[in-house]
Write a protein that holds these residues in place. Structure first.
Motif, mmCIF file in Angstrom:
data_model
loop_
_atom_site.group_PDB
_atom_site.id
_atom_site.type_symbol
_atom_site.label_atom_id
_atom_site.label_comp_id
_atom_site.label_asym_id
_atom_site.label_seq_id
_atom_site.Cartn_x
_atom_site.Cartn_y
_atom_site.Cartn_z
ATOM 1 N N LEU A 62 39.072 36.256 -40.019
ATOM 2 C CA LEU A 62 38.901 35.323 -41.138
ATOM 3 C C LEU A 62 40.250 34.823 -41.648
ATOM 4 O O LEU A 62 40.390 33.648 -42.042
ATOM 5 C CB LEU A 62 38.115 35.988 -42.264
ATOM 6 N N MET A 63 41.260 35.687 -41.654
ATOM 7 C CA MET A 63 42.613 35.254 -42.012
ATOM 8 C C MET A 63 43.069 34.123 -41.092
ATOM 9 O O MET A 63 43.645 33.122 -41.542
ATOM 10 C CB MET A 63 43.600 36.424 -41.896
ATOM 11 N N ILE A 72 44.065 46.771 -41.918
ATOM 12 C CA ILE A 72 44.024 45.372 -42.353
ATOM 13 C C ILE A 72 45.456 44.887 -42.529
ATOM 14 O O ILE A 72 46.215 45.433 -43.334
ATOM 15 C CB ILE A 72 43.233 45.242 -43.664
ATOM 16 N N PRO A 127 35.479 46.076 -39.945
ATOM 17 C CA PRO A 127 36.193 45.566 -41.130
ATOM 18 C C PRO A 127 37.571 44.978 -40.840
ATOM 19 O O PRO A 127 37.877 43.857 -41.266
ATOM 20 C CB PRO A 127 36.283 46.799 -42.036
ATOM 21 N N GLY A 128 38.430 45.730 -40.128
ATOM 22 C CA GLY A 128 39.761 45.227 -39.835
ATOM 23 C C GLY A 128 39.748 44.001 -38.952
ATOM 24 O O GLY A 128 40.487 43.037 -39.181
ATOM 25 N N GLN A 166 32.396 39.418 -46.755
ATOM 26 C CA GLN A 166 33.767 38.938 -46.552
ATOM 27 C C GLN A 166 33.872 37.425 -46.616
ATOM 28 O O GLN A 166 34.836 36.882 -47.164
ATOM 29 C CB GLN A 166 34.320 39.473 -45.226
ATOM 30 N N THR A 167 32.921 36.705 -46.058
ATOM 31 C CA THR A 167 32.988 35.237 -46.124
ATOM 32 C C THR A 167 32.790 34.754 -47.560
ATOM 33 O O THR A 167 33.432 33.790 -47.997
ATOM 34 C CB THR A 167 31.948 34.590 -45.199
ATOM 35 N N LEU A 219 37.258 41.796 -38.523
ATOM 36 C CA LEU A 219 36.688 40.645 -39.224
ATOM 37 C C LEU A 219 37.682 40.070 -40.225
ATOM 38 O O LEU A 219 37.833 38.843 -40.341
ATOM 39 C CB LEU A 219 35.393 41.050 -39.928
ATOM 40 N N THR A 220 38.376 40.939 -40.942
ATOM 41 C CA THR A 220 39.398 40.459 -41.877
ATOM 42 C C THR A 220 40.475 39.677 -41.143
ATOM 43 O O THR A 220 40.894 38.599 -41.584
ATOM 44 C CB THR A 220 40.039 41.640 -42.627
ATOM 45 N N THR A 221 40.934 40.209 -40.012
ATOM 46 C CA THR A 221 41.952 39.529 -39.215
ATOM 47 C C THR A 221 41.462 38.166 -38.754
ATOM 48 O O THR A 221 42.168 37.154 -38.860
ATOM 49 C CB THR A 221 42.330 40.382 -37.991
ATOM 50 N N ARG A 234 35.978 35.241 -49.568
ATOM 51 C CA ARG A 234 37.021 34.272 -49.210
ATOM 52 C C ARG A 234 36.569 32.825 -49.416
ATOM 53 O O ARG A 234 37.329 31.895 -49.124
ATOM 54 C CB ARG A 234 37.446 34.476 -47.749
#
Length: 292
Positions: free
Chosen positions: A24-25, A166, A17-18, A84-85, A20-22, A88
Motif C-alpha cells: 500500500l505504501m 513494517i 500485515p507487513g 488498512q485501505t 500489505l503495508t509495504t 489510508r
C-alpha cells in the motif's frame, strides 16, 4: 517506466500485515493499482490421497477441513485489507483513471480464488509492473516461498520481497548488488524508476561475487547516462560467504532497499551448496528487489 500495477500474493494472515503495508505504501507512492490476491487450495487436490490408504470418509473430511480453513483465512485477509485501505483512505475497486486513461491515484482490490497458487500467481504477475511477496521468514508459511519462486521463475517480472517488519522508509537509500550477470542487469532495469527519487545510491561489488560481464564502474557510467549518480564500494565475503559480506556492507550503508539478481546459479545448486540469493532471502531485514 512508472509502476502502475502491483500484485500482492497473500499466502496467509501471519505474513500479511507487513507485506500489505509495504504494498500500500508503494501504491500511494506510484499512484498505482494494487491487486491483493489470495489463492485457496482446491479441495480436489486432496483426492489423490485416496491412493495412500485413506478411506473415502477420511478424504471427504480432509476436503471439508481444507475448504473451511481457506474460507476462514480469506475472511481474515479481507478484514485486514479493509482496515488498512480505510486507514489510508485508498479507494477500493477499479483503478482510478484520468481522462487520458492513465491511473491518477492509488487504488486497490482484493480477490480470493481457488486453484494452484504457483500457476495463478505467475500468470497474474506477467501483466503486473511489480510483485510484492511476503518475506519467507515472516511466518511459517511455505506458500510465501512458493509464490516468490513462481514470480522469479515463471513470470519474467521483478519481485519485491517485503521486509519482515513494517518499513519506516522504502527506496530512499538504495543498494545495488552488481556482479555483471544478466540477472543483475535485469535488476538494474527494474530499479531504475526508484533511483530518481532516492537520496543516495551505492553499487556493491566484490571479486567474490563478480561473474563474467561488465564491472561496477561500467554500471556507474550507464546510470550516469540516465542522470543518476551512484558511487561504488567493494565488499568482501565473510567466512567465504559472499551473501553475508554483501548484507553486512548494505546494513552498514543504511540501505532501505537492495536490488539484485536472483539465482545466477541453478536453484538446485543453491539449495544444496548455498549461495548469495539463498543467504539474502534467509537473512535480509530490508526490502529486496529481485530479478531473474
Amino acid at each position: 517506466m512508472a509502476i502502475r500495477k502491483i500484485l500482492l500474493p497473500l499466502a496467509g494472515i501471519a505474513s500479511a500485515p507487513g507485506a500489505l503495508t509495504t504494498a500500500l505504501m508503494l501504491a500511494e507512492r506510484w499512484c498505482a493499482h494494487l491487486h491483493a490476491l489470495h489463492v485457496r487450495t482446491d479441495t480436489r487436490d486432496v483426492a489423490p490421497l485416496a491412493g495412500e490408504g485413506l478411506s473415502g470418509a477420511m478424504i471427504e473430511e480432509m476436503m471439508a477441513s481444507t475448504e473451511k480453513e481457506g474460507n476462514t483465512e480469506a475472511s481474515a485477509l479481507l478484514a485486514l485489507f479493509t482496515t488498512q485501505t480505510t486507514a489510508r483512505n485508498i479507494a477500493v475497486g477499479a483503478p482510478l483513471r484520468a481522462e487520458s486513461g492513465a491511473v491518477r491515484a492509488a487504488s486497490a482490490r482484493f480477490s480470493s480464488i481457488v486453484g494452484r497458487e504457483e500457476e495463478l500467481v505467475a500468470g497474474e504477475a506477467r501483466l503486473s509492473d511489480l510483485i510484492v511477496v511476503p518475506h519467507p521468514k515472516s511466518a511459517e508459511e511455505v506458500a510465501s516461498a512458493d509464490a516468490l519462486h513462481a514470480v522469479l521463475f515463471d513470470s519474467g517480472r521483478p519481485a519485491l520481497i517485503a521486509p519482515v517488519g513494517i518499513p519506516a522508509t522504502l527506496g530512499t537509500r538504495i543498494a545495488i548488488a552488481w556482479n555483471g550477470t544478466a540477472e543483475s542487469a535485469s535488476a538494474v532495469a527494474s530499479v531504475l524508476p526508484w533511483l530518481a527519487d532516492a537520496t543516495a545510491i551505492r553499487i556493491f561489488h566484490s571479486p567474490d561475487y563478480q561473474r563474467q560481464g561488465p564491472d561496477a564502474a561500467q554500471l556507474a557510467d550507464f546510470l550516469e547516462l540516465h542522470g543518476i549518480t551512484a558511487d561504488a564500494t567493494e565488499f568482501r565475503a565473510i567466512d567465504r560467504n559472499a551473501g553475508a559480506g554483501l548484507l553486512a556492507a548494505v546494513t552498514d550503508y543504511g540501505a532501505d532497499l537492495l536490488a539484485m539478481g536472483a539465482y545466477s546459479h541453478s536453484r538446485l545448486r543453491q539449495l544444496i551448496l548455498g549461495g548469495v540469493t539463498r543467504h539474502v532471502l534467509e537473512h535480509a531485514s530490508i526490502a529486496v528487489l529481485m530479478n531473474r
